[in-house]
Design an enzyme around this catalytic site. Structure first.
Site, mmCIF file in Angstrom:
data_model
loop_
_atom_site.group_PDB
_atom_site.id
_atom_site.type_symbol
_atom_site.label_atom_id
_atom_site.label_comp_id
_atom_site.label_asym_id
_atom_site.label_seq_id
_atom_site.Cartn_x
_atom_site.Cartn_y
_atom_site.Cartn_z
ATOM 1 N N PRO A 36 -2.150 2.703 -4.449
ATOM 2 C CA PRO A 36 -1.001 3.467 -3.957
ATOM 3 C C PRO A 36 -0.332 4.259 -5.076
ATOM 4 O O PRO A 36 -0.318 3.835 -6.229
ATOM 5 C CB PRO A 36 -0.062 2.372 -3.421
ATOM 6 C CG PRO A 36 -0.956 1.228 -3.099
ATOM 7 C CD PRO A 36 -2.055 1.274 -4.123
ATOM 8 N N CYS A 37 0.217 5.398 -4.707
ATOM 9 C CA CYS A 37 0.858 6.280 -5.691
ATOM 10 C C CYS A 37 2.228 5.718 -6.058
ATOM 11 O O CYS A 37 3.089 5.547 -5.202
ATOM 12 C CB CYS A 37 1.000 7.679 -5.088
ATOM 13 S SG CYS A 37 1.719 8.892 -6.191
#
Length: 543
Positions: A74-75
């Site tokens: 995930p960013c």
């Protein structure tokens, strides 16, 4: 060439990598449902269902050189972005764990995939930090934003792909070149041909009436203004195109990016002709999954239960008929309700066995459904359902009246022992068919003495689903879906009449029907090889 994938999801990227010639040695995924899907499709691969932050790569049993590590964390923003502390810049993010695996295994190459927003995330600092960390780990890094529609996928999906080549390999082979786009776009009419039956969500009637007004390729602007205002609420007055609202896809275009929920208001993806979301298999086709890729979900769970029921309905011969050893005494009593009709007796016994098998399988169906609820597990030993994070432990019963006194006492004492050993535990007797919807103290009599405890509960299954999901109507929704899923699986099969075959095989044991039934069930019992039934002369025909 061997590969490892982190954050594997249900295995879409892993499947593509496998088809490209790599051997998946290890897949790591935290979600339990996704892990079940991985296990169904990658049977010769080590699969770990665990939080990657808790995994030390040095403890993994990997005995081969790793050529590729892939995945997409995930960013997240990096608190140390720009300080150039190498891998420590990413500590506290899941990208840090991706980098840990790169540092330990030193694969020849890696593939890191992420959302388009990573490019400008935190004003570009996040991407810059990622590239810097990979460079510090001795890799030459290239990245590019790729569109799925350019590579024979009928979906307008954009993702950033970051490829790293270990420097010694890079100096030998040179720069990595991303594949060139393909000119022709695939559309829905190219990929949604002869799609296998599968379940799909339904719109509420109020929403369906609105979307009925939207043409293929249209969206909220195609609605009458008064209906658009009512449907969109405050979103109607916000800026932006809002092109995902009330959106019906056209046959002549690729799908918009598919989301995890097929019927979200802001990202609607309505079928071109029918006013409904796409089904599971349509979703899969659009994303280029093959039809034989198994998704472990409600659909698969129902299908597995049906297959077990059908398998147990196959009573084709005497061996199948006597698999659990029939009760000849019961058959003698049954003979009086069947007018001594041998064929009807056989049919009644087959029906009883099938019904018992169905009851058992339905019990397992209810129990194993909890594998698909986050945090719950169905262990091979212990309680029927467990959630260790919430300290919930349950024993399931299909009907409120199927437990005799001894069974009730045994179950209560099992729950009581758990409470005594674990003061945080709450234990439940979960009744699928209860007298009423309830969640109450279970008052049980054990050896003549009444017992009850606040943490030993008697709960109907609708209340247990509400407790475990937070949705008051969760069980209702499951029950509404069940007939739809069964119908979509097209499992309408009739029970073959094999009574004549079984009768003929019984005659080979003894021409007298009752004697043959006794000898079938009691072949080693003393004296049964020489039966002498005194009432035989009073029975009709050769009964």
């Amino acid at each position: 060439m061997n590969s490892i994938e982190l954050f594997a999801g249900c295995g879409g990227l892993a499947l593509g990598i496998e088809r490209a010639g790599f051997h998946n040695k290890l897949l790591i995924e935290i979600d339990k449902n996704a892990t079940e899907t991985l296990k169904s499709n990658f049977k010769h691969t080590q699969i770990i269902n665990e939080d990657i932050t808790k995994i030390d790569p040095s403890t993994l049993e990997i005995d081969s050189e790793i050529s590729l590590i892939s995945g997409g964390a995930p960013c997240q923003s990096f608190s140390y972005a720009g300080l150039r502390k190498g891998i420590e810049d990413a500590r506290g993010t899941l990208f840090y764990d991706f980098a840990r695996f790169i540092k330990f295994f030193r694969p020849k190459t890696f593939l890191f995939e992420n959302v388009k927003g990573l490019i400008n995330h935190d004003n570009g600092k996040t991407l810059a930090t990622i590239i810097n960390i990979f460079s510090e780990l001795d890799y030459k890094v290239e990245w590019q934003l790729l569109k799925a529609v350019n590579y024979e996928v009928a979906q307008k999906r954009e993702r950033i792909f970051i490829v790293g080549i270990r420097n010694d390999i890079y100096h030998s082979l040179g720069k990595y070149e991303f594949p060139a786009p393909i000119d022709k776009y695939l559309t829905l009419k190219d990929v949604l041909i002869n799609v296998p039956n599968s379940p799909g969500a339904k719109y509420p009637e109020s929403k369906k009436k609105v979307l009925d007004l939207v043409p293929p390729g249209g969206y909220w602007r195609d609605l009458p203004d008064d209906i658009a205002k009512e449907y969109m609420g405050k979103s109607y007055y916000l800026g932006g195109g809002k092109t995902g609202m009330a959106r019906r896809i056209s046959w002549d275009e690729p799908s918009l990016t598919l989301t995890t929920s097929p019927a979200q208001k802001q990202t609607e993806r309505c079928h071109p002709d029918e006013t409904r979301p796409f089904t599971t298999r349509e979703y899969a086709r659009i994303q280029s999954f093959p039809d034989n890729f198994k998704f472990e979900d409600y659909y698969s769970h129902v299908n597995d239960t049906l297959e077990k029921i059908y398998a147990n309905r196959n009573i084709n011969n005497l061996k199948d008929f006597n698999k659990s050893i029939i009760d000849p005494t019961k058959m003698i009593f049954d003979s009086f309700t069947n007018n001594f009709d041998k064929k009807e007796l056989i049919k009644a016994e087959i029906s009883r066995q099938v019904d018992k098998s169905i009851t058992n399988n339905i019990g397992y169906f209810h129990q194993n459904f909890f594998k698909y609820i986050d945090g719950f597990e169905v262990p091979k030993a212990g309680f029927d359902v467990e959630n260790h994070a919430l300290s919930i432990f349950g024993e399931m019963k299909n009907k409120h009246n199927t437990m005799n006194s001894a069974s009730s006492q045994k179950t209560y004492m099992k729950l009581q022992q758990k409470i005594l050993k674990d003061s945080n535990a709450t234990c439940y007797l979960i009744e699928v068919i209860a007298k009423k919807s309830q969640d109450i103290n279970w008052k049980c009599k054990v050896d003549g003495e009444n017992f009850n405890h606040d943490k030993i509960r008697r709960i109907s299954i609708d209340k247990f689903y509400e407790l475990t999901t937070g949705d008051e109507h969760a069980y209702k929704k499951i029950c509404e879906w069940l007939p739809i899923v069964i119908f979509s699986l097209n499992k309408e099969k009739s029970l073959n009449d094999t009574s004549e075959i079984i009768l003929e095989e019984l005659k080979e044991i003894d021409k007298n029907f009752i004697d043959s039934v006794y000898k079938l069930s009691y072949p080693t019992y003393s004296g049964f090889d020489n039966l002498d039934i005194k009432l035989q002369q009073h029975l009709p025909n050769d009964i």
